[in-house]
Design an enzyme around this catalytic site. Structure first.
Site, short mmCIF file in Angstrom:
data_model
loop_
_atom_site.label_atom_id
_atom_site.label_comp_id
_atom_site.label_asym_id
_atom_site.label_seq_id
_atom_site.Cartn_x
_atom_site.Cartn_y
_atom_site.Cartn_z
N ALA A 10 -16.00 6.66 -6.85
CA ALA A 10 -15.14 7.61 -7.76
C ALA A 10 -13.69 7.03 -7.34
O ALA A 10 -13.08 6.78 -6.28
CB ALA A 10 -15.06 9.12 -7.31
N THR A 14 -6.61 -0.09 -8.02
CA THR A 14 -6.62 -1.39 -7.52
C THR A 14 -7.64 -1.46 -6.33
O THR A 14 -8.43 -2.45 -6.50
CB THR A 14 -5.17 -1.63 -6.63
OG1 THR A 14 -4.16 -1.27 -7.33
CG2 THR A 14 -5.13 -2.90 -6.00
N GLY A 136 -5.63 -0.77 6.73
CA GLY A 136 -6.14 -1.52 5.61
C GLY A 136 -7.44 -2.19 6.19
O GLY A 136 -8.53 -1.72 6.54
N ILE A 138 -8.24 -4.08 8.88
CA ILE A 138 -8.38 -4.29 10.22
C ILE A 138 -9.47 -3.28 10.81
O ILE A 138 -9.27 -2.22 10.57
CB ILE A 138 -7.14 -3.96 11.14
CG1 ILE A 138 -5.84 -4.80 10.84
CG2 ILE A 138 -7.31 -4.10 12.55
CD1 ILE A 138 -4.61 -4.25 11.39
N GLY A 189 0.85 -3.84 -5.43
CA GLY A 189 -0.18 -3.04 -5.19
C GLY A 189 -0.21 -2.58 -3.91
O GLY A 189 -1.31 -2.06 -3.36
N LYS A 207 -2.45 8.16 9.15
CA LYS A 207 -3.27 7.33 9.79
C LYS A 207 -3.11 7.54 11.51
O LYS A 207 -4.19 7.33 11.93
CB LYS A 207 -2.73 5.83 9.47
CG LYS A 207 -2.87 5.37 8.14
CD LYS A 207 -2.40 4.00 7.42
CE LYS A 207 -2.32 3.91 6.17
NZ LYS A 207 -1.42 2.74 5.70
N1 HSE Z 1 0.54 2.08 1.03
C1 HSE Z 1 -0.11 1.98 2.12
C2 HSE Z 1 0.57 0.65 2.80
C3 HSE Z 1 -1.63 1.24 1.63
O1 HSE Z 1 1.39 0.32 2.28
O2 HSE Z 1 0.11 0.51 3.93
C4 HSE Z 1 -2.72 1.36 2.65
O3 HSE Z 1 -2.99 2.49 3.24
#
Ligand code: HSE
Length: 437
Positions: A10, A14, A136, A138, A189, A207
């Site tokens: 879903a 990107t 991301g 990692i 992106g 995070k």
């Molecule tokens: N907008 C977030 C960043 C994307 O720039 O790290 C990854 O979570």
């Protein structure tokens, strides 16, 4: 060979498009690694007519992601819609309740509903994987959840937002404006749909709240996080930091202190020679300090389609390989029902060094008044630098102070006093210094 794992995706932005591309292009390798095929059997997105440059093969199209989440033709539901409520929450909850495994990259959703969703997953005996939600590509979730058993964490901190690190890096290296760098981050992106989430620190806080829970076995408490973004970091701060042997990074820090657990997100001065100061551009880094392991630093691509897709596909592959009884354990490292509330340390009790940049009238007695306010608040100074300030150099000067370890309360009081003294021509800039190896 075992039956194919049927994947429903879903969100085809990107990241979603990159995930489909990786699954298609790496099909043979993934099948060898997982011992079964990964097949995208269903997709849901807003605009069916958009050309995404991907082959959706025979996947069934769903206009409603909840319909896909409940579909009997999927084994794992991948949520890449984003947002902490609305369709993302509805479809993840529906998928778990229907007994589907879930993979999500949605940090905002987990920061708000992670514990409740983990309870459903654990009750249903399905996996809720979220490697892509933090830093991301990692593999920090795997590391903290699976590779650090028995370790007691004292501090976890890092560069968790690629957009901010990209902006700060280019501002420093190329002298570009904040706005120009942000535009490029959006074009590439990296940025959130609403980029204020990046630059004001919310994304880092989401995070961090997940890392805090994994580190300390606590309930996720994103609303407790002290937060300052990077929008008021100027070229003057970047230059002054460089002169004094520091670099500015937006850090998320969770730390055990005597007064409780500190969770904070703010621009931070780190020594230029430290490893974390060498983390440039969209790269993220996470440092974890523990009693057994010492300090571990992981770094790698923190945002963008491919980096995030790598973590999402890794999570899907884990599900493909999992067998009942051979899973990675509870969603947040401890059973969701056992995650504890925690004692929040107030920001005023934070201890550390501080960088204070003052723009002052160039007149007799200013320096002495500033020094007196510092002394009155028991703040010991490591260095003081003064130089002419910009086009008004004839009438105003910049004074930069670096303090030894002190408390936030003392610094706030001293800066309040200096402001009241009437010597400042602009608001004082205060940036915390973080100990980093
Ligand atoms: N907008 C977030 C960043 C994307 O720039 O790290 C990854 O979570």
């Amino acid at each position: 060979m075992a039956e194919a794992l049927r994947v429903g995706i879903a969100g085809l932005g990107t990241v979603g498009a990159s995930v489909v591309r990786v699954i298609t292009e790496k099909a043979a390798e993934l099948t060898r690694q997982c011992g079964r095929e990964l097949v995208v059997t269903g997709v849901a997105a807003r605009d069916r007519s958009r050309d995404r440059g991907i082959d959706l093969g025979g996947a069934t199209w769903f206009d409603d992601p909840v319909g896909l989440a409940r579909s009997a033709d999927i084994d794992v539901f991948v949520e890449l819609i984003g947002g902490d409520e609305g369709p993302a929450f509805a479809c993840v909850k529906a998928a778990l309740e229907a007994g589907r495994h879930v993979v999500t990259a949605n940090k905002a959703l987990l920061a708000k509903h992670g514990v409740a969703l983990a309870e459903i997953a654990e009750k249903k005996g399905v996996l809720l994987n979220y490697e892509a939600a933090v830093a991301g590509g990692i593999p920090v979730i795997k590391t903290m959840r699976e590779a650090m058993a028995g370790n007691s964490v004292s501090r976890v901190f890092g560069i968790l937002n690629g957009t901010c690190n990209y902006i700060l890096t280019r501002m420093e290296a190329e002298g570009l404006t904040f706005e120009a760098c942000l535009k490029d981050a959006q074009r590439l992106g990296y940025a959130e749909a609403d980029p204020t989430f990046d630059i004001e620190g919310n994304d880092t806080a989401h995070k961090l709240s997940i890392l805090t829970s994994l580190a300390f076995g606590t309930k996720i408490a994103a609303d407790d996080i002290y937060m300052e973004g990077i929008s008021n970091i100027s070229q003057a701060d970047i230059r002054a930091a460089g002169e004094l042997g520091y670099r500015i990074k937006l850090l998320g820090v969770a730390q055990k202190t005597e007064s409780g657990i500190e969770q904070r997100v703010h621009p931070t001065m780190v020594p230029t020679a430290s490893v974390i100061a060498q983390v440039h551009g969209v790269t993220n880094a996470v440092a974890i300090e523990t009693d057994i392991l010492g300090e571990l630093l992981l770094s790698g691509p923190g945002a963008g389609g491919n980096a995030t897709a790598s973590a999402v596909v890794g999570d899907i592959a884990d599900i493909a390989k999992s067998r009942p009884g051979f899973q990675h354990g509870p969603v947040f490292g401890r059973p969701a029902k056992e995650l504890r509330p925690y004692k929040k340390a107030q920001m005023r009790s934070h201890e550390g060094g501080y960088f204070i940049r003052l723009t002052v009238h160039d007149r007799v007695g200013v320096f002495a008044a500033v020094a007196k306010r510092m002394a009155d608040n028991d703040i010991s100074l490591e260095s003081i630098v003064q130089h002419a300030a910009g086009p008004e150099a004839e009438v105003q000067k910049t004074v930069i102070l670096v303090t030894h370890e002190t408390t936030e309360a003392a610094v706030r009081k001293a800066v309040e006093g200096i402001t009241k003294d009437g010597h400042l021509t602009d608001k004082a800039q205060v940036i915390r210094i973080e100990r980093a190896g």
